[in-house]
Each structure stands twice: as structure tokens, then as C-alpha cells.
Write an enzyme that holds these catalytic residues in place. Sequence first.
Site, PDB file in Angstrom:
ATOM      1  CG  HIS A 195      71.617   3.618  30.022  1.00 14.74           C
ATOM      2  ND1 HIS A 195      73.096   3.086  29.735  1.00 14.74           N
ATOM      3  CD2 HIS A 195      71.386   2.914  31.767  1.00 14.74           C
ATOM      4  CE1 HIS A 195      73.578   2.267  31.038  1.00 14.74           C
ATOM      5  NE2 HIS A 195      72.695   1.762  31.846  1.00 14.74           N
ATOM      6  CB  CYS A 500      55.621 -11.129  25.686  1.00 11.11           C
ATOM      7  SG  CYS A 500      56.151 -12.589  24.451  1.00 11.11           S
TER       8      CYS A 500
HETATM    9  C1  PEP Z   1      58.903 -10.567  20.655  1.00 10.68           C
HETATM   10  O1  PEP Z   1      59.615 -10.954  19.579  1.00 10.68           O
HETATM   11  O2  PEP Z   1      58.086 -10.241  19.795  1.00 10.68           O
HETATM   12  C2  PEP Z   1      59.561 -10.395  21.985  1.00 10.68           C
HETATM   13  C3  PEP Z   1      58.816  -9.660  22.617  1.00 10.68           C
HETATM   14  O3  PEP Z   1      61.525 -10.854  21.738  1.00 10.68           O
HETATM   15  P1  PEP Z   1      62.156  -9.254  21.850  1.00 10.68           P
HETATM   16  O4  PEP Z   1      61.581  -8.618  21.117  1.00 10.68           O
HETATM   17  O5  PEP Z   1      63.160  -9.457  23.258  1.00 10.68           O
HETATM   18  O6  PEP Z   1      63.139  -9.703  20.478  1.00 10.68           O
END
Ligand code: PEP
Length: 583
Positions: A195, A500
Site C-alpha cells: 500500500h 511486460c
Molecule cells: C515478469 O515476470 O516479468 C512479470 C511481468 O511478471 P511478475 O513480475 O508479476 O512476476
Amino acid sequence: MSRLELKGTPVSPGVGLGPAWIIVDPSARQSPRRTLTEEAPEAALERFEEARALAVEDLQRIQAATTRELGIQDAAIYGAQIAVVQDPDAHRAIRKLILEERLEPESAIQALIDRFEGLFESLEGGEIKNWVADLRDPWLCVVRELESVGEELLDHDGGPGPVAVAEELTPSLVTRHHRHPLSGIVCNRGGRFSHGAVLARSFGIPTVTGLDHVHSKAISGEQLVVLGEEGRVLLGVDSREKGIAERLAAEREQVQSVLLEAATRPGATADGTPVAVSVNIESPQDLAMFDPFTTAGVGLFRTEFAYMERPSFPSEADQTEIYASILEKFPGKPVVFRTLDIGGDKQLRYFKHPKEANPALGWRGLRLSLEWQDLFLMQVSALLKARQFGDARIMLPMVTTVEELRLARDLIAQVCAGKQSIPVGIMIEVPAAAMALRELAMDADFISVGTNDLTQYLFAVDRDNPWVADLYQPYHPAHLRILRHIARTCGAVGKPVSVCGEMAGQKTGALFLAGAGFRHLSVAPPFVAEVKAILREVPIEELRRLAHAAAASHTSTEALNILRNAADHYWQGIVQRAVSSSA
Ligand code: PEP
Ligand code: MG
């Protein structure tokens, strides 16, 4: 030269400069229980009541200001905090400790906090710690009212506000900002998704956590520099470094106007090769941080946070409501919902995970959904219902084999029966999936690369373990070559691909990825504009040359130098334009 430089976890970007304000955390203090010597218990009780009333007033003020600035959802935490300090049972317990055991009010509060911790000690799971923090944090507000530690630093006569140095990044620490503007926050503990972290980003306070013992390393009142993007903190800076930090902060301000302009245009390179920039979010609250119009959609919605924030599993209707509220904000744009990715460091407080020797290599992500099919089917059903509000897509985390993907697709098809199907994508986070991508891609509608986990699994390095952090190397040529292989394979089989992981939101990472052939990046909200702006500076051929040179390097350092020099060069161009246009 600064006295000391520390590297931690970047939580909120920006450059902060100000005197260190060391916030004493009573729970971290080793002092024994103090009993009243001179003060009468009744007077001590009165002092406690006054401090409690002041803390409640303060929390109410913060709640009202947060509601105004960020909305009712972000402010809800303060309602809960006020209830904690007004709880009649807790009040009775403290009264008894002061009047009967003759404890000083600060020690009585500490005794209460110890009791909470004792109660939760036997329970397991990372989220339990957050639970204890939720109960402890509001009481620490009362202690601060009693002690007013270091408050003289807060009367800064128009100079920069202090940099708060604390044990843990809590919501109340962030929102002290309403009474005393903070130039930055540095902490020992506090997750990127806590948070406190969400609020720090929302208020734009440069913040770094994961700084081992920063609390004992900083000296009260000395000048500190917080470099939020890099997760670096300089302790005891000299006048030259202070000047550099001031210049960086001023430039950041001026650059904002250029960034805002870049953010309104579609993502592309200098010569017009499109590179879409979407956003990664964790909860509807994140929408307060940016304008959805500036993005190509949501490239990653981490649905697990909606599960983690609750005391029990969200119902299908609750989930539909959350998903619909996101889709409504992105009319005509794709929103990628990643199915539940718990396990490893992400635990649910209401679900007892089996004890595993290596949780990161164990029962997490899609593996758990395929075992726990009822939960998976419910989530898919909620997503299908929310679809009437926008372009929802499903993405599966931690896919390792074709069999897993086929089973997941069969389950999704069961829920879809008779209804329009929904695009199903996969995350590439496991090296085996990256190397056998051609086969996996045949069963997937789109691909997204999670570089955070891909790096972790490629280098056999726990992404959260500070002891091996030096070996966590997203810019190692081995990782860069795998990324290039993924871009090429997806191009060859004609499947849309994006990235991502955190790397996509870094200037160096964005330059490499665009040059390696990725035409879609998804980044955290504070980085959308920066990534768009820097890509607009560089022609595609130059990006290709950079990506090739970085991937051909022998070491991470070499690759990173190539990308960093380029990023600094192009970023300086943006800064200079911003400075001259505002002169
Ligand atoms: C990643 O592993 O790059 C990803 C985007 O997922 P998380 O950071 O939520 O594991
Ligand atoms: Mg991941």
C-alpha cells in the site's frame, strides 16, 4: 563525494534531495519496557489520550486529502487505521497497562503491538506480515504523536522537505507528506506493491526500499539524495553532488512538459516505425496515476493483487466488477488480464500453501490454476462476463509446456461454450518455454515476455534475494540473445508479441527491445511517457545496431554500457530541448 552509496529497490521515480529525517520505529527499538517513575499514571493516561486524539485527527485529515486527490478507494485504508486506534478492546488493554502495570504510554503501545505479533507468529505466508503491519502502523502514529521525534527538521522554512528514513514503507509514513512535504523516502523494508508503495507513486515522492539497515547508516540532518528510478541513495552528499541533484530535479520538472506531449502521441521510433506502449497495472487504484488515453491499452493486469488485498477469495461477482471497472476506462483498447499468479513470493493470507523447499520452482502461476480448477474456471467466467465492457484478453502466467497450455485452453473453452471465444495469450518466463516457443506459439493467440522471471530462471537467481542480486542480470548477453530469439520466432510464426517485464520500462531496455524487433512494450505507469519520448528520438536502424552490439557483448557491463551511453545521449537531447524551450 558522498559518505555512502546504497542500492535498493526502485519504488517511485524522481530525484529527491533533503536532510535525513530518521523516523524511530518503536518496534525496531531494543529498549526494555519502561515503567513510570516520576509521572503519575493518570497523567500518563491523559498524555496517551491526547496523542491518540491527535493521531485520529491526523488520519482523518489524511483520509480527506487522499479522497480529494486520489479517490475513495485509496483513502479506504485510513478508515481502517482510524478503526484500529479507536478499537475499545485495544483501548482497555492500554489503559490497564498504564494504570495497573504503570507502563509509559509508548511501552504500553509496544506491548500491544507485541501481542498482535505473538498472535500471528504461528501463521505462515508473506501476506501475514502485511496484516501485522496494518495493525501496527496506526499505533505507531500515536507513538509519533507522543514522541514527536525529530520534528524540528520538518520546519524547513521553504527549503527542501526532509527525506524520511524509516524501517518500513507504511501508508502513514507516505502521507505525513500532507503535513510536512517529503522530498523522498528511503526504507529498509517495503514491497514494490505494498500500500505504501502505491501511495508513494501516486503522490510522486521519490522512494527506494530494500536498503539494508539504512536506518542505522543515515545520520539525522545530513543531506541525502534519492534517485528513485535507479533505486540509488547517496548519504552525506557534498555541495557538488547536491548541485548535481538539484540540477537533475530541475531538469526533471522541465522535461515533464516534453514528456506529456510525447505521451499523447502514438508510440513510434524517430522515423515512424510503430512501437505500441501499454501499461502494467495491479489494481483499479493505479488508474489515478496516468491518463489511459496515453497508452495503447493494458498489457498486463496482475489479477492476483485483487485476491491478495482481501480477507477471503473474491466472489465471481466481485471479480467481474473489478475487471469491468478497468475495461470501462480503456474503450476500444485491449486489456490483458493475467490469470492468478500466486505462489513463490505472492501468497494469499487465507490459503495455506504447502511448505515447499523451493517455492519459486514450485506450485505457482498456471501450475496452481490447473490443479485448482474451480478457482480458475470462476476467474475465467468473471472475465467472460466483464467482456461486455471492453476488449478483455486472457494471459496465462508461468507456462512451461504445450500440454499445460492445451489443458488451460480446454478449460477456458468449457466456460466459453456457446459464447464468443476470448483471445488467450501466454507469458514467456521459463527458459524452456522460450526455447520451444515455436510449438507453444501454435496454441497461443499472443505472447508476452516476463523478463523479471525469465532472468530469475535463466540465471538460477532468486529475484528477491539480496545475497545473489549481483547475478540477476537482465542485460546479460545470454538474456538479450534469448529475447532476440523470441522476437524473431514470433515474427516468423506471425504471432503478436510484447514485453511486460520491468526491463521494458527502462530507457536502456526499451532501446534494446525495440532494436531487437519487439513492436509492443508494456510498462509501469510512471514510465509510459519516458519510453515513448526516448523511442521517438532514435531511428529504427540505429536501434537495430544498438541491439545487435549489446547482444554481441561478452558481459552485462559491456552490454549495459552500450545501451546506457545511447540512452544518456538521446535523453540529453530531450532535456536540452525542454530547457531551451522553457528559457
Ligand atoms: C515478469 O515476470 O516479468 C512479470 C511481468 O511478471 P511478475 O513480475 O508479476 O512476476
Ligand atoms: Mg512473472
